[in-house]
Design a protein around this motif. Structure first.
Motif, mmCIF file in Angstrom:
data_model
loop_
_atom_site.group_PDB
_atom_site.id
_atom_site.type_symbol
_atom_site.label_atom_id
_atom_site.label_comp_id
_atom_site.label_asym_id
_atom_site.label_seq_id
_atom_site.Cartn_x
_atom_site.Cartn_y
_atom_site.Cartn_z
ATOM 1 N N ARG A 129 81.712 36.554 -36.749
ATOM 2 C CA ARG A 129 81.234 35.179 -36.543
ATOM 3 C C ARG A 129 80.389 34.730 -37.723
ATOM 4 N NH1 ARG A 129 76.737 32.709 -34.010
ATOM 5 N NH2 ARG A 129 77.271 30.796 -32.855
ATOM 6 N N ILE A 130 80.515 33.448 -38.063
ATOM 7 C CA ILE A 130 79.684 32.852 -39.114
ATOM 8 C C ILE A 130 78.905 31.700 -38.504
ATOM 9 C CG2 ILE A 130 79.668 31.685 -41.351
ATOM 10 C CD1 ILE A 130 82.231 33.152 -42.021
ATOM 11 N N ALA A 131 77.597 31.760 -38.610
ATOM 12 C CA ALA A 131 76.721 30.761 -37.990
ATOM 13 C C ALA A 131 76.120 29.836 -39.033
ATOM 14 C CB ALA A 131 75.608 31.456 -37.210
ATOM 15 N N VAL A 132 75.589 28.709 -38.576
ATOM 16 C CA VAL A 132 74.929 27.749 -39.464
ATOM 17 C C VAL A 132 73.764 28.404 -40.188
ATOM 18 C CG1 VAL A 132 73.603 25.603 -39.527
ATOM 19 C CG2 VAL A 132 75.624 25.778 -38.058
ATOM 20 N N SER A 133 73.054 29.259 -39.511
ATOM 21 C CA SER A 133 71.865 29.896 -40.090
ATOM 22 C C SER A 133 72.193 30.858 -41.233
ATOM 23 C CB SER A 133 71.096 30.639 -38.994
ATOM 24 O OG SER A 133 71.920 31.614 -38.370
ATOM 25 N N ASP A 134 73.438 31.314 -41.318
ATOM 26 C CA ASP A 134 73.794 32.286 -42.354
ATOM 27 C C ASP A 134 73.627 31.727 -43.762
ATOM 28 O OD1 ASP A 134 74.422 34.262 -40.521
ATOM 29 O OD2 ASP A 134 76.524 33.655 -40.360
ATOM 30 N N PHE A 135 73.867 30.420 -43.952
ATOM 31 C CA PHE A 135 73.782 29.821 -45.282
ATOM 32 C C PHE A 135 72.829 28.631 -45.323
ATOM 33 C CE2 PHE A 135 78.192 31.498 -44.955
ATOM 34 C CZ PHE A 135 78.049 32.535 -45.863
ATOM 35 N N ALA A 136 71.964 28.520 -44.342
ATOM 36 C CA ALA A 136 71.073 27.359 -44.239
ATOM 37 C C ALA A 136 70.184 27.192 -45.465
ATOM 38 C CB ALA A 136 70.214 27.474 -42.986
ATOM 39 N N ASP A 137 69.753 28.298 -46.083
ATOM 40 C CA ASP A 137 68.815 28.229 -47.208
ATOM 41 C C ASP A 137 69.454 28.600 -48.540
ATOM 42 O OD1 ASP A 137 66.737 27.569 -45.438
ATOM 43 O OD2 ASP A 137 66.417 29.686 -44.957
ATOM 44 N N ILE A 138 70.759 28.802 -48.552
ATOM 45 C CA ILE A 138 71.434 29.220 -49.781
ATOM 46 C C ILE A 138 72.324 28.079 -50.266
ATOM 47 C CG2 ILE A 138 72.793 31.040 -50.879
ATOM 48 C CD1 ILE A 138 70.278 32.068 -49.551
ATOM 49 N N THR A 139 71.767 27.201 -51.062
ATOM 50 C CA THR A 139 72.498 26.007 -51.508
ATOM 51 C C THR A 139 73.144 26.187 -52.877
ATOM 52 O OG1 THR A 139 70.470 25.101 -52.465
ATOM 53 C CG2 THR A 139 70.987 24.497 -50.174
ATOM 54 N N THR A 140 73.012 27.377 -53.459
ATOM 55 C CA THR A 140 73.519 27.618 -54.808
ATOM 56 C C THR A 140 74.900 28.267 -54.817
ATOM 57 O OG1 THR A 140 72.302 29.721 -54.808
ATOM 58 C CG2 THR A 140 71.216 27.828 -55.814
ATOM 59 N N LEU A 141 75.465 28.535 -53.659
ATOM 60 C CA LEU A 141 76.742 29.253 -53.586
ATOM 61 C C LEU A 141 77.880 28.434 -54.196
ATOM 62 C CD1 LEU A 141 76.412 30.860 -50.068
ATOM 63 C CD2 LEU A 141 76.975 32.104 -52.162
ATOM 64 N N ARG A 142 78.688 29.119 -54.992
ATOM 65 C CA ARG A 142 79.873 28.503 -55.603
ATOM 66 C C ARG A 142 81.171 29.169 -55.135
ATOM 67 N NH1 ARG A 142 78.935 25.134 -59.893
ATOM 68 N NH2 ARG A 142 76.774 24.998 -60.627
ATOM 69 N N ARG A 143 81.064 30.419 -54.729
ATOM 70 C CA ARG A 143 82.261 31.125 -54.268
ATOM 71 C C ARG A 143 81.901 32.064 -53.117
ATOM 72 N NH1 ARG A 143 84.798 34.561 -58.803
ATOM 73 N NH2 ARG A 143 85.285 32.471 -59.609
ATOM 74 N N ILE A 144 82.723 32.057 -52.070
ATOM 75 C CA ILE A 144 82.544 32.956 -50.927
ATOM 76 C C ILE A 144 83.899 33.577 -50.598
ATOM 77 C CG2 ILE A 144 81.951 33.153 -48.486
ATOM 78 C CD1 ILE A 144 80.088 30.791 -48.799
ATOM 79 N N ASP A 145 83.909 34.876 -50.418
ATOM 80 C CA ASP A 145 85.148 35.571 -50.058
ATOM 81 C C ASP A 145 84.900 36.461 -48.841
ATOM 82 O OD1 ASP A 145 87.557 36.872 -49.875
ATOM 83 O OD2 ASP A 145 87.721 37.290 -52.017
ATOM 84 N N PHE A 146 85.491 36.046 -47.694
ATOM 85 C CA PHE A 146 85.387 36.808 -46.452
ATOM 86 C C PHE A 146 86.730 37.419 -46.063
ATOM 87 C CE2 PHE A 146 81.617 34.000 -45.312
ATOM 88 C CZ PHE A 146 80.702 35.042 -45.310
#
Length: 294
Positions: A129-146
């Motif tokens: 599961r991926i929740a809103v809180s997982d990236f709430a404070d990380i605004t610099t992401l350019r690439r995500i690979d799950f």
């Protein structure tokens, strides 16, 4: 006569023997390898330390004379390594210059990320599961690979604050529907999930004006997603359940001069659709889709 020759030879050899330098006996050291002090002597000869300086924790230490290695108790060496998922992220994963590599470490949730993370690779884990809180404070992401996880649910706002995100891979998971996607995506990969057409909103891709690569192969889609952006170059829809398309799927039926100039490749093989029956649907394309025509 032979006696004279031998005497003459000895006289010639004598000066050579006398000129040889005396043996430096003080440099030679002899060890009794049958004594109990052999280990101590060898260790002292190597670096001058006393045996008690090598280990002060009470462990048994032996010296392997064939390898020149200090060895501890066998029962400690044979303990297999364990994965501690409670470690801080940058001890559990590898953090390097804004990139976080958390691959194949059996994590079941997105780990807390450093503030300046730009690239996250969390492939082949057990994330569900991926929740809103997982990236709430990380605004610099350019690439995500799950890729290669067990993701079944993604909250709609999970990626809403990732305004710089350009590449997102959710391939090889268990998704039944897509979340709201961030606006600057150029590449989105959701191959090999369980997506059906009702799991993709009508305007899911409409506002993604930078999207160039869209991979939705090996799902259960019954139709081509609507409102595909003009920026799209590659579209993979192979091995779904698509059985029909319309004249407006890729083109504009009310504008016969319209040409989709950016589209280079459409894959539709493995679908139960005979593409030859829908010629007008491809009138605006520069190349025909890959798929079954006869």
């Amino acid at each position: 006569m032979k006696t004279l020759q031998a005497t003459y030879f000895l006289l010639l050899l004598a000066p050579l023997v006398n000129s040889a330098p005396p043996m430096q006996q003080e440099d030679l050291q002899f060890y009794d390898y049958n004594s109990e002090d052999t280990t101590e002597s060898l260790v002292q000869q190597d670096d001058g330390r006393q045996p008690e300086d090598i280990r002060k924790d009470g462990r048994n230490v032996s010296f392997d004379t064939s390898l020149g290695l200090l060895q501890g108790d066998d029962r400690e060496r044979n303990v297999p390594p364990t994965k501690d998922t409670n470690l801080p992220t940058c001890l559990l994963c590898v953090c390097l210059s804004g990139s976080v590599y958390c691959e194949e470490i059996d994590i079941e949730a997105v780990p807390p990320l450093p503030k300046e993370t730009a690239y996250l690779y969390a492939r082949f884990n057990k994330i569900k599961r991926i929740a809103v809180s997982d990236f709430a404070d990380i605004t610099t992401l350019r690439r995500i690979d799950f890729s290669g996880n067990r993701i079944e649910e993604i909250e709609d706002g999970a990626f809403s604050k990732l305004l710089l995100l350009e590449e997102l891979s959710l391939a090889e998971n268990r998704l039944l529907k897509l979340p709201v996607l961030p606006p600057k995506l150029t590449t989105f990969n959701a191959n090999q999930n369980r997506l059906k057409s009702r799991g993709i909103k009508a305007n899911a891709f409409k506002k993604l004006t930078n999207l160039a690569y869209l991979y939705l192969g090996h799902n259960a889609l019954e139709s081509v997603p609507l409102n595909l952006p003009e920026s799209l170059r590659i579209l993979h829809l192979q091995y779904n359940n698509i059985s029909t398309i319309t004249d407006d799927t890729f083109c504009k039926s009310n504008n016969t001069r319209y040409i989709r100039t950016s589209m280079d490749e459409i894959r539709m093989e493995g679908n139960p659709i005979l593409l030859a029956k829908h010629v007008n649907a491809f009138a605006c394309l520069r190349t025909l889709p890959v798929g079954m025509y006869y």
